[in-house]
Design an enzyme around this catalytic site. Structure first.
Site, short mmCIF file in Angstrom:
data_model
loop_
_atom_site.label_atom_id
_atom_site.label_comp_id
_atom_site.label_asym_id
_atom_site.label_seq_id
_atom_site.Cartn_x
_atom_site.Cartn_y
_atom_site.Cartn_z
N ARG A 78 0.86 -1.20 0.03
CA ARG A 78 -0.13 0.02 0.03
C ARG A 78 0.75 1.24 0.05
NH1 ARG A 78 -2.65 3.24 4.56
NH2 ARG A 78 -3.78 4.72 3.41
N HIS A 122 -3.03 10.97 0.30
CA HIS A 122 -2.46 10.75 1.63
C HIS A 122 -2.08 12.24 1.97
CE1 HIS A 122 -1.10 7.67 4.49
NE2 HIS A 122 -0.69 8.91 5.11
N GLU A 167 -7.21 8.60 5.94
CA GLU A 167 -7.49 9.17 7.27
C GLU A 167 -8.13 10.48 6.98
OE1 GLU A 167 -4.34 9.01 9.71
OE2 GLU A 167 -4.00 6.90 9.84
N ASN A 295 -7.08 2.14 9.81
CA ASN A 295 -5.88 2.30 10.47
C ASN A 295 -5.96 2.30 12.22
OD1 ASN A 295 -5.35 2.72 7.80
ND2 ASN A 295 -4.67 4.70 8.09
N TYR A 297 -4.15 2.59 15.71
CA TYR A 297 -2.74 2.64 16.61
C TYR A 297 -3.22 2.83 18.20
CZ TYR A 297 -0.70 3.94 12.27
OH TYR A 297 0.02 3.72 11.13
N GLU A 356 -3.20 -0.08 8.29
CA GLU A 356 -2.09 0.80 9.14
C GLU A 356 -2.05 0.04 10.34
OE1 GLU A 356 -1.14 4.95 9.09
OE2 GLU A 356 -1.72 5.00 6.94
O1 IFM Z 1 2.61 8.14 9.50
C1 IFM Z 1 1.22 8.37 9.62
C2 IFM Z 1 0.58 8.04 8.38
O2 IFM Z 1 0.90 8.99 7.26
C3 IFM Z 1 -0.94 8.11 8.72
N1 IFM Z 1 -1.30 7.08 9.88
C4 IFM Z 1 -0.52 7.30 11.22
C5 IFM Z 1 0.90 7.36 10.64
C6 IFM Z 1 1.58 7.36 11.91
O3 IFM Z 1 1.39 8.65 12.71
#
Ligand code: IFM
Length: 447
Positions: A78, A122, A167, A295, A297, A356
Site C-alpha cells: 500500500r 494521503h 484518514e 488504521n 494505533y 495501518e
Molecule cells: O505516518 C502516519 C501515516 O501517514 C498516517 N497514519 C498514521 C501514521 C503514523 O502517525
C-alpha cells in the site's frame, strides 16, 4: 486461544507507506508543489525544520525498496500517489512523466509478485487547489475525481483495487481544525465543510473507479472510545467523541447519512456548515465499498469537557506501555474496535483490511519493542477473525523509517532503518520476524 498463526487462509500480508513521507524528489519530472511543501517551509511548523524534500529518496531507490518487499514475501504494497506528480496544479491534463514513475513502480511490484494497493490522497493536496480553498471548497471534490480518472486510466489495467482517501478524520482535524498539519488552518468547527468535501470527493472518485471496473476502498483512522468513568457526563462525552472520530466519515459511507452532531451544536441532521447539498449523500453512499481500510494505533479515553468549546476532553490511558511517540499500546483495542464496527453496521460493513498498524521506536536495529507490538496486535486481530469478523489483510506501518509529518524524522516507524544522511537501508530485527511470520502463515495454510 487463537493467535496470529490462526489468521485465515488467504490472509494478505502487506506494508504501507505514503508518497510525501518517502519519495523525496519534490522538484523532479514536473511535480508541482503540495500543501506539505508549503507547510514545511513555515518556520516552526515541523520539528527541526524537517521536510519531505529528500525523505527516503524512494523516487530513485524504489527498486531497492521493492527488493526489500520481495524479501519480506509480501502480498500487498500500500502506497500513495502524489497528486501533484499526476497533475502539478491539481487540474488539467496528466503529467506523463509523473505517471511514468507509478507505472514503473507498479510493474516492478507485479514482477516481484506483489499486488499494488494505491491510495489516491494521503494529505498532499496540490498547493494550487489549496490557494482556491482546498477541501473547504466544493470544486476540490470534482478535481479529485478527475485526478482519480487519470490515474485509473493509466494504471487500472494492472491495479485492481484503489483506496480513495487516507484518514480523512486526521486530515480534517489536524489540517483544518487545529492547524498542526498542512494546510495549517485552525478553524475548529468551521472546518466541517472539509469533512463533507473529502467524502464527496471520495464518492465522485469511487464512481470513476467503478466505471472502470475497479474495486474501491477508503482508509480511516479509527479508535475504540472508552469513557474515563461510568459517570453519565463521561459517557456522554465519549459518545460525542466517538461520533466525531469514528462515525462522521463511516456513517455516510455505510449508512448514507451523517450522525447526529447535536453535541457540537450542528444538529441531528447536520449540513456541515452548509456544505451538504441534495443528492450528495447518495453520491457518497451509492458507489458502495469493496473494503474498509482500518488504521489502528490506540484507543482513546474520554472524559467530560474542561474546555467549554468542545463536548469532550481527552484523558490519559494509564498503566500500559508507550511507544517512542508516547502512544499507549493497547492491542485488545483492535478487536474491540472491530466488534463495535460489526455491531454498528451489520451487513452494511464490507470486508476489512487493516491498512495501518505499527509503532515508532528509537533508531536501534534490535527493535524487540516493535516485534512485541506487532505480535500482540496480530494475536488480537486473530481473536477477532476467529470470532467471525471478516478481515482480509494487514499492512504494517511502515516499511521504512520516514517523514512523520509535524514530527519530522524524529519518529521511526520502519521495519527497515533508514540513515537519512546516506540513505542506507538496514533491516531491523522486526523485518526478519515479519518475513518469518508471513512464511510460516503461508506454509501452515498450504499444509
Ligand atoms: O505516518 C502516519 C501515516 O501517514 C498516517 N497514519 C498514521 C501514521 C503514523 O502517525
Amino acid at each position: 486461544m487463537p493467535d496470529r498463526h490462526d489468521l485465515p487462509a488467504g490472509f494478505r500480508w502487506g506494508v504501507s507507506t505514503a508518497a510525501y513521507q518517502i519519495e523525496g524528489a519534490v522538484d523532479e519530472d514536473g511535480r508541482g508543489p503540495s500543501v506539505w511543501d508549503a507547510f514545511c517551509a513555515r518556520p516552526g511548523a515541523v520539528k527541526n525544520g524537517d521536510s519531505g524534500r529528500t525523505a527516503c529518496d524512494h523516487y530513485h531507490r524504489w527498486p531497492e525498496d521493492i527488493a526489500l518487499m520481495r524479501e519480506l514475501g509480501l502480498d500487498t504494497y500500500r502506497f500513495s500517489l502524489a497528486w501533484t506528480r499526476v497533475q502539478p496544479t491539481g487540474r488539467g491534463p496528466a503529467n506523463p512523466a509523473g505517471l511514468d514513475f507509478y507505472d514503473r513502480l507498479v510493474d516492478g511490484l507485479l514482477e516481484a509478485g506483489i499486488t499494488p494497493l494505491p491510495t489516491l490522497f494521503h494529505w498532499d493536496l496540490p498547493q494550487a487547489l489549496e490557494d482556491g480553498g482546498g477541501w473547504l471548497h466544493r470544486d476540490t471534490a470534482h478535481r479529485f475525481a478527475a485526478y482519480a480518472a487519470l490515474a485509473a486510466d493509466r494504471l487500472g489495467d494492472r491495479v485492481p483495487a484503489w483506496i480513495t482517501l487516507n484518514e480523512p478524520f486526521v486530515h480534517l482535524v489536524y489540517g483544518y481544525a487545529l492547524g498542526i498539519h498542512a494546510p495549517g488552518r485552525a478553524l475548529m468547527l468551521d472546518a466541517m465543510p472539509a469533512a463533507h468535501h473529502q467524502l464527496l470527493g471520495h464518492g465522485l472518485a469511487a464512481a470513476e473507479l467503478r466505471a472502470r471496473g475497479l474495486d474501491v476502498l477508503i482508509a480511516n483512522n479509527l479508535t475504540p472510545v472508552r469513557p474515563a468513568t461510568d459517570s453519565p457526563a463521561d459517557r456522554a462525552a465519549a459518545d460525542a467523541y466517538d461520533t466525531l472520530h469514528n462515525r462522521l466519515f463511516t456513517d455516510p459511507l455505510l449508512l448514507g447519512r451523517y450522525p447526529d452532531l447535536t453535541a457540537y451544536g450542528l444538529g441531528p441532521d447536520p449540513d456541515l456548515g452548509g456544505a451538504v447539498r441534495d443528492g450528495d449523500l447518495t453520491l457518497i453512499h451509492a458507489p458502495g465499498l469493496d473494503g474498509l481500510g482500518v488504521n489502528y494505533y490506540n484507543p482513546t479515553r474520554i472524559a467530560a469537557p474542561t474546555d467549554p468549546g468542545l463536548p469532550f476532553a481527552e484523558a490519559p490511558i494509564e498503566g500500559v506501555p508507550r511507544t517512542h511517540f508516547g502512544w499507549p499500546v493497547v492491542p485488545e483495542g483492535l478487536p474491540e474496535l472491530l466488534h463495535t464496527l460489526q455491531a454498528r453496521y451489520g451487513t452494511a460493513l464490507p470486508p476489512i483490511t487493516i491498512t495501518e498498524n505499527g509503532c515508532s521506536t528509537d533508531a536501534a536495529l534490535d527493535d524487540a519493542f516493535r516485534i512485541d507490538y506487532l505480535t500482540a496486535h496480530l494475536d488480537a486481530l486473530a481473536r477477532a477473525t476467529t470470532a467471525g469478523i471478516d478481515v482480509r489483510g494487514y499492512c504494517a506501518w511502515s516499511l521504512l523509517d520516514n517523514f512523520e509529518w509535524a514530527e519530522g524524522y524524529s519518529q521511526r516507524f520502519g521495519l527497515v532503518h533508514v540513515d537519512f544522511a546516506t540513505q542506507q537501508r538496514t533491516p531491523r530485527a522486526s523485518f526478519a520476524w515479519y518475513r518469518d511470520l508471513i512464511a510460516a502463515h503461508r506454509a501452515g495454510n498450504q499444509a
